[in-house]
Design a protein around this motif. Structure first.
Motif, mmCIF file in Angstrom:
data_model
loop_
_atom_site.group_PDB
_atom_site.id
_atom_site.type_symbol
_atom_site.label_atom_id
_atom_site.label_comp_id
_atom_site.label_asym_id
_atom_site.label_seq_id
_atom_site.Cartn_x
_atom_site.Cartn_y
_atom_site.Cartn_z
ATOM 1 N N VAL A 67 50.720 -136.288 -52.632
ATOM 2 C CA VAL A 67 49.466 -136.815 -52.830
ATOM 3 C C VAL A 67 49.097 -137.931 -51.972
ATOM 4 O O VAL A 67 47.987 -137.971 -51.201
ATOM 5 C CB VAL A 67 49.147 -137.114 -54.202
ATOM 6 N N ALA A 68 50.161 -138.627 -51.456
ATOM 7 C CA ALA A 68 50.081 -139.676 -50.445
ATOM 8 C C ALA A 68 49.450 -139.140 -49.385
ATOM 9 O O ALA A 68 48.679 -140.229 -48.722
ATOM 10 C CB ALA A 68 51.153 -140.715 -50.578
ATOM 11 N N GLN A 69 49.771 -138.178 -48.797
ATOM 12 C CA GLN A 69 49.281 -137.654 -47.490
ATOM 13 C C GLN A 69 47.897 -137.111 -47.429
ATOM 14 O O GLN A 69 47.418 -137.017 -46.430
ATOM 15 C CB GLN A 69 50.173 -136.606 -47.071
ATOM 16 N N CYS A 70 47.135 -137.270 -48.665
ATOM 17 C CA CYS A 70 45.694 -136.659 -48.938
ATOM 18 C C CYS A 70 44.971 -137.655 -49.351
ATOM 19 O O CYS A 70 43.854 -137.326 -49.704
ATOM 20 C CB CYS A 70 45.907 -135.498 -49.792
ATOM 21 N N ARG A 71 45.146 -138.724 -49.354
ATOM 22 C CA ARG A 71 44.485 -139.804 -49.815
ATOM 23 C C ARG A 71 43.273 -140.241 -49.380
ATOM 24 O O ARG A 71 42.442 -140.606 -49.982
ATOM 25 C CB ARG A 71 45.197 -141.105 -50.059
ATOM 26 N N ALA A 72 42.860 -139.843 -48.096
ATOM 27 C CA ALA A 72 41.581 -139.888 -47.710
ATOM 28 C C ALA A 72 40.607 -138.796 -47.968
ATOM 29 O O ALA A 72 39.446 -138.942 -47.604
ATOM 30 C CB ALA A 72 41.800 -139.931 -46.278
ATOM 31 N N ASP A 73 41.067 -137.862 -48.710
ATOM 32 C CA ASP A 73 40.265 -136.839 -48.960
ATOM 33 C C ASP A 73 39.667 -136.739 -50.423
ATOM 34 O O ASP A 73 40.500 -136.916 -51.226
ATOM 35 C CB ASP A 73 41.010 -135.172 -48.684
ATOM 36 N N THR A 74 38.413 -136.126 -50.621
ATOM 37 C CA THR A 74 37.615 -136.215 -51.952
ATOM 38 C C THR A 74 37.535 -134.561 -52.111
ATOM 39 O O THR A 74 37.120 -133.840 -51.160
ATOM 40 C CB THR A 74 36.284 -136.718 -52.046
ATOM 41 N N ILE A 75 37.925 -133.967 -53.321
ATOM 42 C CA ILE A 75 37.846 -132.892 -53.735
ATOM 43 C C ILE A 75 36.638 -132.541 -54.616
ATOM 44 O O ILE A 75 36.833 -132.923 -55.697
ATOM 45 C CB ILE A 75 39.139 -131.973 -54.177
ATOM 46 N N ALA A 76 35.614 -131.835 -54.250
ATOM 47 C CA ALA A 76 34.250 -131.676 -55.257
ATOM 48 C C ALA A 76 34.662 -130.809 -56.003
ATOM 49 O O ALA A 76 35.280 -129.652 -56.016
ATOM 50 C CB ALA A 76 33.367 -131.384 -54.220
ATOM 51 N N LYS A 77 34.107 -130.740 -57.305
ATOM 52 C CA LYS A 77 34.325 -129.861 -58.476
ATOM 53 C C LYS A 77 35.702 -129.228 -58.534
ATOM 54 O O LYS A 77 35.957 -128.074 -58.950
ATOM 55 C CB LYS A 77 33.303 -128.711 -58.107
ATOM 56 N N ALA A 78 36.643 -130.120 -58.672
ATOM 57 C CA ALA A 78 38.036 -129.822 -58.814
ATOM 58 C C ALA A 78 38.138 -129.379 -60.585
ATOM 59 O O ALA A 78 37.483 -130.226 -61.265
ATOM 60 C CB ALA A 78 38.938 -130.779 -58.446
ATOM 61 N N GLN A 79 38.867 -128.438 -60.899
ATOM 62 C CA GLN A 79 39.082 -128.104 -62.254
ATOM 63 C C GLN A 79 40.465 -128.592 -62.734
ATOM 64 O O GLN A 79 41.509 -128.173 -62.113
ATOM 65 C CB GLN A 79 38.856 -126.597 -62.457
ATOM 66 N N LEU A 80 40.691 -129.619 -63.421
ATOM 67 C CA LEU A 80 41.985 -129.976 -64.260
ATOM 68 C C LEU A 80 42.263 -129.549 -65.482
ATOM 69 O O LEU A 80 41.266 -129.711 -66.324
ATOM 70 C CB LEU A 80 42.182 -131.353 -64.053
ATOM 71 N N ARG A 81 43.441 -128.980 -65.739
ATOM 72 C CA ARG A 81 43.577 -128.678 -67.206
ATOM 73 C C ARG A 81 45.175 -128.940 -67.287
ATOM 74 O O ARG A 81 46.095 -128.981 -66.617
ATOM 75 C CB ARG A 81 43.365 -127.277 -67.251
#
Length: 412
Positions: free
Chosen positions: A206-220
């Motif tokens: 996840v550290a390699q993706c820290r600049a990105d925002t994911i809209a409407k992600a679904q977490l369960r």
């Protein structure tokens, strides 16, 4: 500070200030005890300082958002819903608006506007404010409030409103005193957990993706017993985990599970709910229109490239290849991990970073029609200190104002 008052309010947050105002408007002699040197320290930080006051949900939908305990709010909301809050603030000089049709803000988008107006109204109605004053103990006699011991002496009173908030953000004054007062007067306090808080993951990619925002992600939650625990919203990766509005909401469910399981597996759909079959169809259509696209180019309209690269690494897929050139098993694994990205939550940042507290004083021992204790006459509880917590979006602040308004009426 005098020797006696009709009402002592402990805590000058949203709940405490409105309780004091309501009581003083009814001609009671009121004092607020505040440990900090200013009013509303936690209110000032609400919504990143923009102060999302409430929202436009119906009372029924609002209560449902708090889960099984939500019905407790019925009387408080009936007496003081979002429209009443807007009206109250308007009457003390705060103009509000609803830019997205749902969340209510002061037009200044500045929490200081709210605090300054409440402070001025406290002065207008004659409430005394004792800054840098700690309530050390509440003295009871035969289940009646008798006096309060403070860091600056004793105060005689027959009525106390405990509006001390939870344990979140201790640097802003949270110390759990309200729970102590409750316990010493015979009340039960449920398990307390930090909520509205970033989460830490076992997964390091996840550290390699820290600049990105994911809209409407679904977490369960990926535990059979808790498969119905899910949230949808904007997700942000960090160097050590995840944050963002959806995580703040989801953390209310996760922190109690972490105490039980130590690690909590979750699945994330970052494709706005797209399933495997739909993703295959999307890829087929996109590659037929762009026959030279590699995997990165094919998927970049769905996800940031940094995320695509990390998920490809996890399933050993070369992201520079065309999708059709992947081996069948690798191709299938890539689609699976894109649709259901697994993460393991293994920690959080604790009460130091928690916006609210999950748990609190048992609602069974508080009268929902008055906010008065069922055990001690003259003792009232309101706001975050009780066992009610809601999601992001003005829910918790509305509850603080509504319960504080009801408590301030000092109904028996």
């Amino acid at each position: 500070m005098k020797e006696s008052y009709d009402l002592v309010v402990i805590g000058a947050g949203a709940a405490g200030m409105i309780a004091a105002i309501v009581a003083a408007r009814n001609s009671l002699d009121v004092i607020i005890l505040e440990q900090q040197e200013k009013l509303g320290p936690k209110l000032k930080a609400t919504g990143g300082g923009r102060c999302n006051l409430t929202n436009t949900l119906s009372n029924e939908d609002f209560m449902n958002s708090f889960g099984k305990n939500g019905k407790f709010m019925y009387e408080a909301l009936r007496d003081f819903n979002y429209e009443d809050l807007i009206s109250f603030l308007g009457n003390i000089g705060v103009e509000t608006h609803i830019p997205d049709g749902f969340k209510v803000f002061p037009v200044t988008h500045n929490s200081s506007t709210i605090i300054n107006a409440l402070e001025q109204e406290l002065i207008n109605v004659g409430v005394e404010i004792a800054y840098l004053t700690k309530a050390d103990d509440i003295i009871f006699e035969e289940n009646l409030v008798k006096e309060i011991l403070t860091s600056k002496g004793k105060i005689k009173t027959s009525k106390v409103v405990v509006a001390t908030g939870g344990l979140g953000y201790p640097k802003l004054g949270a110390n759990g005193d309200g729970y102590t007062f409750a316990k010493t007067s015979g009340h039960k306090v449920t398990s307390l957990h930090p909520a509205m808080i970033p989460l830490l993951t076992k997964d390091t990619w996840v550290a390699q993706c820290r600049a990105d925002t994911i809209a409407k992600a679904q977490l369960r939650v990926d535990i059979k017993k808790y498969k119905n625990l899910k949230k949808t919203g904007d997700l942000i990766f960090t160097t050590k985990g995840i944050r963002g509005p959806v995580v703040l909401d989801f953390s209310r469910e996760i922190t109690p599970l972490l105490e039980k399981y130590k690690e909590v597996p979750i699945l994330i759909n970052m494709l706005k709910g797209m399933n495997e079959e739909e993703l295959f169809s999307y890829i087929k259509k996109r590659t037929s229109e762009n026959i030279d696209f590699n995997i990165l180019q094919t998927l970049e309209t769905l996800l940031p490239q940094s995320v695509i690269k990390e998920l490809c690494l996890l399933v050993e897929a070369d992201c520079e290849l065309k999708f059709k050139d992947l081996k069948g098993e690798v191709r299938q694994n890539l689609v699976k991990i894109l649709v259901n990205t697994p993460l393991t939550i293994n920690g959080h940042l604790g009460f130091e970073r928690a916006m609210i507290t999950r748990g609190g004083i048992s609602l069974k021992q508080i009268d929902p029609k008055t906010m008065q204790s069922k055990l001690v006459k003259g003792l009232y509880f309101c706001g975050e200190v009780v066992d009610l917590d809601g999601p992001c979006g003005g829910y918790n602040l509305q509850w603080s104002f509504a319960s504080g308004n009801l408590a301030g009426k000092l109904l028996d």
